[in-house]
Design a protein around this motif. Structure first.
Motif, PDB file in Angstrom:
ATOM      1  N   VAL A 210       0.828  -1.191   0.000  1.00 45.77           N
ATOM      2  CA  VAL A 210       0.000   0.000   0.000  1.00 45.77           C
ATOM      3  C   VAL A 210       0.869   1.250   0.000  1.00 45.77           C
ATOM      4  O   VAL A 210       0.435   2.333  -0.394  1.00 45.77           O
ATOM      5  CB  VAL A 210      -0.973  -0.001   1.205  1.00 45.77           C
ATOM      6  CG1 VAL A 210      -0.226   0.274   2.506  1.00 45.77           C
ATOM      7  CG2 VAL A 210      -2.116   0.966   1.008  1.00 45.77           C
ATOM      8  N   LYS A 211       2.107   1.095   0.447  1.00 48.46           N
ATOM      9  CA  LYS A 211       3.064   2.195   0.412  1.00 48.46           C
ATOM     10  C   LYS A 211       3.837   2.143  -0.898  1.00 48.46           C
ATOM     11  O   LYS A 211       4.280   1.059  -1.306  1.00 48.46           O
ATOM     12  CB  LYS A 211       4.052   2.076   1.580  1.00 48.46           C
ATOM     13  CG  LYS A 211       3.404   2.085   2.956  1.00 48.46           C
ATOM     14  CD  LYS A 211       4.462   1.801   4.019  1.00 48.46           C
ATOM     15  CE  LYS A 211       3.836   1.674   5.396  1.00 48.46           C
ATOM     16  NZ  LYS A 211       4.847   1.276   6.415  1.00 48.46           N
ATOM     17  N   THR A 224       6.906   2.775 -10.016  1.00 46.37           N
ATOM     18  CA  THR A 224       6.003   1.720 -10.498  1.00 46.37           C
ATOM     19  C   THR A 224       4.635   1.797  -9.825  1.00 46.37           C
ATOM     20  O   THR A 224       3.605   1.553 -10.454  1.00 46.37           O
ATOM     21  CB  THR A 224       6.626   0.328 -10.258  1.00 46.37           C
ATOM     22  OG1 THR A 224       7.909   0.271 -10.880  1.00 46.37           O
ATOM     23  CG2 THR A 224       5.758  -0.773 -10.825  1.00 46.37           C
ATOM     24  N   TYR A 225       4.634   2.147  -8.543  1.00 46.55           N
ATOM     25  CA  TYR A 225       3.384   2.167  -7.773  1.00 46.55           C
ATOM     26  C   TYR A 225       2.339   3.074  -8.421  1.00 46.55           C
ATOM     27  O   TYR A 225       1.188   2.673  -8.621  1.00 46.55           O
ATOM     28  CB  TYR A 225       3.672   2.624  -6.343  1.00 46.55           C
ATOM     29  CG  TYR A 225       2.444   2.738  -5.467  1.00 46.55           C
ATOM     30  CD1 TYR A 225       1.917   1.623  -4.830  1.00 46.55           C
ATOM     31  CD2 TYR A 225       1.801   3.969  -5.281  1.00 46.55           C
ATOM     32  CE1 TYR A 225       0.793   1.720  -4.022  1.00 46.55           C
ATOM     33  CE2 TYR A 225       0.674   4.076  -4.482  1.00 46.55           C
ATOM     34  CZ  TYR A 225       0.179   2.959  -3.853  1.00 46.55           C
ATOM     35  OH  TYR A 225      -0.935   3.070  -3.067  1.00 46.55           O
ATOM     36  N   ASP A 254       2.766  -6.756   7.130  1.00 45.05           N
ATOM     37  CA  ASP A 254       2.084  -5.835   8.032  1.00 45.05           C
ATOM     38  C   ASP A 254       1.184  -4.840   7.290  1.00 45.05           C
ATOM     39  O   ASP A 254       0.455  -4.061   7.914  1.00 45.05           O
ATOM     40  CB  ASP A 254       3.085  -5.077   8.907  1.00 45.05           C
ATOM     41  CG  ASP A 254       4.052  -4.220   8.105  1.00 45.05           C
ATOM     42  OD1 ASP A 254       4.095  -4.378   6.865  1.00 45.05           O
ATOM     43  OD2 ASP A 254       4.770  -3.403   8.715  1.00 45.05           O
ATOM     44  N   GLU A 255       1.199  -4.874   5.945  1.00 41.31           N
ATOM     45  CA  GLU A 255       0.365  -3.964   5.162  1.00 41.31           C
ATOM     46  C   GLU A 255      -0.923  -4.620   4.668  1.00 41.31           C
ATOM     47  O   GLU A 255      -1.688  -4.010   3.906  1.00 41.31           O
ATOM     48  CB  GLU A 255       1.158  -3.406   3.967  1.00 41.31           C
ATOM     49  CG  GLU A 255       2.351  -2.549   4.375  1.00 41.31           C
ATOM     50  CD  GLU A 255       3.066  -1.923   3.187  1.00 41.31           C
ATOM     51  OE1 GLU A 255       2.414  -1.628   2.162  1.00 41.31           O
ATOM     52  OE2 GLU A 255       4.291  -1.747   3.284  1.00 41.31           O
ATOM     53  N   LEU A 256      -1.173  -5.856   5.080  1.00 43.77           N
ATOM     54  CA  LEU A 256      -2.317  -6.604   4.551  1.00 43.77           C
ATOM     55  C   LEU A 256      -3.634  -5.843   4.704  1.00 43.77           C
ATOM     56  O   LEU A 256      -4.368  -5.640   3.734  1.00 43.77           O
ATOM     57  CB  LEU A 256      -2.417  -7.966   5.234  1.00 43.77           C
ATOM     58  CG  LEU A 256      -3.541  -8.891   4.726  1.00 43.77           C
ATOM     59  CD1 LEU A 256      -3.091 -10.343   4.768  1.00 43.77           C
ATOM     60  CD2 LEU A 256      -4.817  -8.759   5.558  1.00 43.77           C
ATOM     61  N   THR A 257      -3.951  -5.400   5.908  1.00 43.18           N
ATOM     62  CA  THR A 257      -5.235  -4.723   6.130  1.00 43.18           C
ATOM     63  C   THR A 257      -5.317  -3.422   5.352  1.00 43.18           C
ATOM     64  O   THR A 257      -6.374  -3.091   4.782  1.00 43.18           O
ATOM     65  CB  THR A 257      -5.446  -4.452   7.631  1.00 43.18           C
ATOM     66  OG1 THR A 257      -5.402  -5.694   8.344  1.00 43.18           O
ATOM     67  CG2 THR A 257      -6.797  -3.787   7.873  1.00 43.18           C
ATOM     68  N   ASP A 258      -4.211  -2.681   5.280  1.00 42.66           N
ATOM     69  CA  ASP A 258      -4.209  -1.419   4.541  1.00 42.66           C
ATOM     70  C   ASP A 258      -4.359  -1.652   3.036  1.00 42.66           C
ATOM     71  O   ASP A 258      -5.010  -0.860   2.339  1.00 42.66           O
ATOM     72  CB  ASP A 258      -2.920  -0.641   4.821  1.00 42.66           C
ATOM     73  CG  ASP A 258      -2.876  -0.077   6.240  1.00 42.66           C
ATOM     74  OD1 ASP A 258      -3.964   0.153   6.806  1.00 42.66           O
ATOM     75  OD2 ASP A 258      -1.769   0.118   6.776  1.00 42.66           O
TER      76      ASP A 258
END
Length: 437
Positions: A210-211, A224-225, A254-258
């Motif tokens: 997500v970042k 790329t994002y 740790d970014e799964l939920t975001d």
């Protein structure tokens, strides 16, 4: 001849009838009958087919542990209907052997190794000779004849091929459910409009954070994002079925939920969640592989999110462990449990296969065990008629070792053979699942 094969003539006759297309609407008998569970069929050519074919189909589905409500859900899923059509085509040609050993109803076809990125976890790290357009057409014809229902064009980056739109058109005209897996950086308005016009069934776009810095780290290229997010938005805006794939490693877990919240905001249709397998270029990243505890936590968080999600969550390879990981009242069991019982867990060498950019056939895109090449023999011979030791071992669950071999869910799960191979160099070993029983 075994007991099942005694019924081959009857099975082939029925399957041939269910596979017949209506001259007026172009739908197969089985497709029309499935649709009749959710809507009224007005095509006069199909009404008689429904009357004749509904009862035998319901008997077959009962045998497969699928009830009427499941049939209604099934008929609403375009991908699932295409796979059912493929199964009947396979039985038409190969009899009940197609059910006993499986037919490759879903194929990952990497039509190029060329790519504009150099992703750190990519399984496709080698450069192979690229097939010509006619070679690709020949293979698609062969696959359709074997009983393939769904084809996913990948790479490399499939949109780098100048003939990609011709290939998609050919695949669609054959009647294959056709998708592409792309990094999304080429999905400008022009490309998206072409894909929409061709009737692409879905586009799967990779997003690994997500970042921006997380995604760009995995994709190994700054900027790329932004291009990927723009590509996702373009597909959603055009009304294309837009799926996202994320490979989870220790770096982005740790970014799964975001990531979920972002995809929900973007209104995508589905999310493929993959557990990183250190294949190809990823062999250098074994430190990024999730341990059993992290895998369990990831799956538990997905279970929580899935209950209220408007997008379809598809956890791989966890979909093969559904029966051992879930209670019968949980979301993923209700969604996939009966399918895992029917297809018996890991699909490698049974219901899926992988074709490389030079036409080599493999049991799965993450298992580097070449089965043959279309220049030497047909895929059909390799799959059904050759006594290939790799196929034979992958299809025999009694050969599994370690915890997978002792697990009470062995025959409806079988573990991920790719995870086992890249951890131990033996695809029959245990895959270090978090489930203990």
């Amino acid at each position: 001849m075994n007991a099942l094969e005694m019924f081959d003539p009857l099975a082939k006759t029925l399957a041939r009838w269910y596979s017949k297309k209506c001259s007026k609407c172009g739908k197969t008998c089985v497709e029309t009958i499935l649709n009749s569970f959710k809507e009224k069929i007005n095509c006069p050519g199909c009404k008689k087919q429904i009357l004749v074919g509904k009862i035998p189909l319901k008997i077959l589905m009962t045998y497969m542990k699928i009830d009427s409500s499941d049939l209604n859900d099934l008929s609403s899923d375009k991908e699932a209907v295409s796979l059912v059509n493929a199964l009947f085509r396979g039985i038409t040609k190969h009899g009940l052997k197609a059910v006993r050993i499986g037919i490759p109803i879903y194929v990952v076809f990497d039509i190029t190794d060329k790519c504009n990125l150099k992703c750190i976890h990519c399984y496709s790290s080698e450069q192979n000779e690229e097939l010509t357009t006619n070679d690709v057409y020949y293979i698609l014809d062969m696959l359709y004849g074997v009983g393939v229902g769904m084809i996913d064009f990948g790479g490399g980056e499939p949109l780098l091929r100048k003939d990609i739109f011709d290939i998609i058109s050919y695949s669609k005209n054959l009647g294959l459910y056709t998708s592409i897996s792309t990094n999304g950086t080429f999905l400008n308005d022009g490309y998206v409009e072409r894909l929409k016009t061709l009737g692409i069934d879905h586009v799967c776009i990779s997003l690994d954070g997500v970042k921006p810095e997380t995604h760009d780290y995995v994709r190994n290229k700054k900027g790329t994002y932004e291009k990927t997010i723009k590509g996702i938005k373009n597909c959603v805006k055009a009304g294309i079925n837009t799926q996202i794939s994320t490979v989870f490693m220790k770096s982005n877990l740790d970014e799964l939920t975001d990531i979920y919240n972002l995809l929900d905001l973007l209104n995508v249709d589905g999310w493929y969640i993959y557990d990183f397998v250190p294949a190809g270029r990823g062999k250098e990243l074994k430190k990024e592989v999730l341990d059993p505890r992290q895998r369990g936590e990831l799956f538990a968080r997905l279970q929580y999110l899935a209950v209220s999600s408007k997008m379809s969550l598809k956890p791989y390879p966890y979909s093969i462990t559904i029966n051992s990981a879930c209670g019968t009242d949980t979301y993923f069991y209700k969604k996939y449990g009966k399918l895992t019982e029917l297809f018996k867990g890991c699909l490698s060498a049974r219901w899926v296969c992988y074709i490389s950019s030079n036409g080599d056939l493999y049991p799965c895109h993450l298992l580097p065990h070449k089965l043959g090449n279309r220049k030497q023999e047909t895929y059909e011979d390799i799959w059904f008629n050759k006594n290939n030791p790799v196929l034979k071992e992958l299809r025999d669950r009694t050969l599994l070792k370690g915890d997978c071999g002792k697990c009470k869910y062995r025959d409806v799960c079988g573990g991920c053979r790719a995870q086992a191979f890249w951890r131990t160099s033996d695809y029959l070993e245990s895959d270090r699942c978090w489930i203990k029983n």
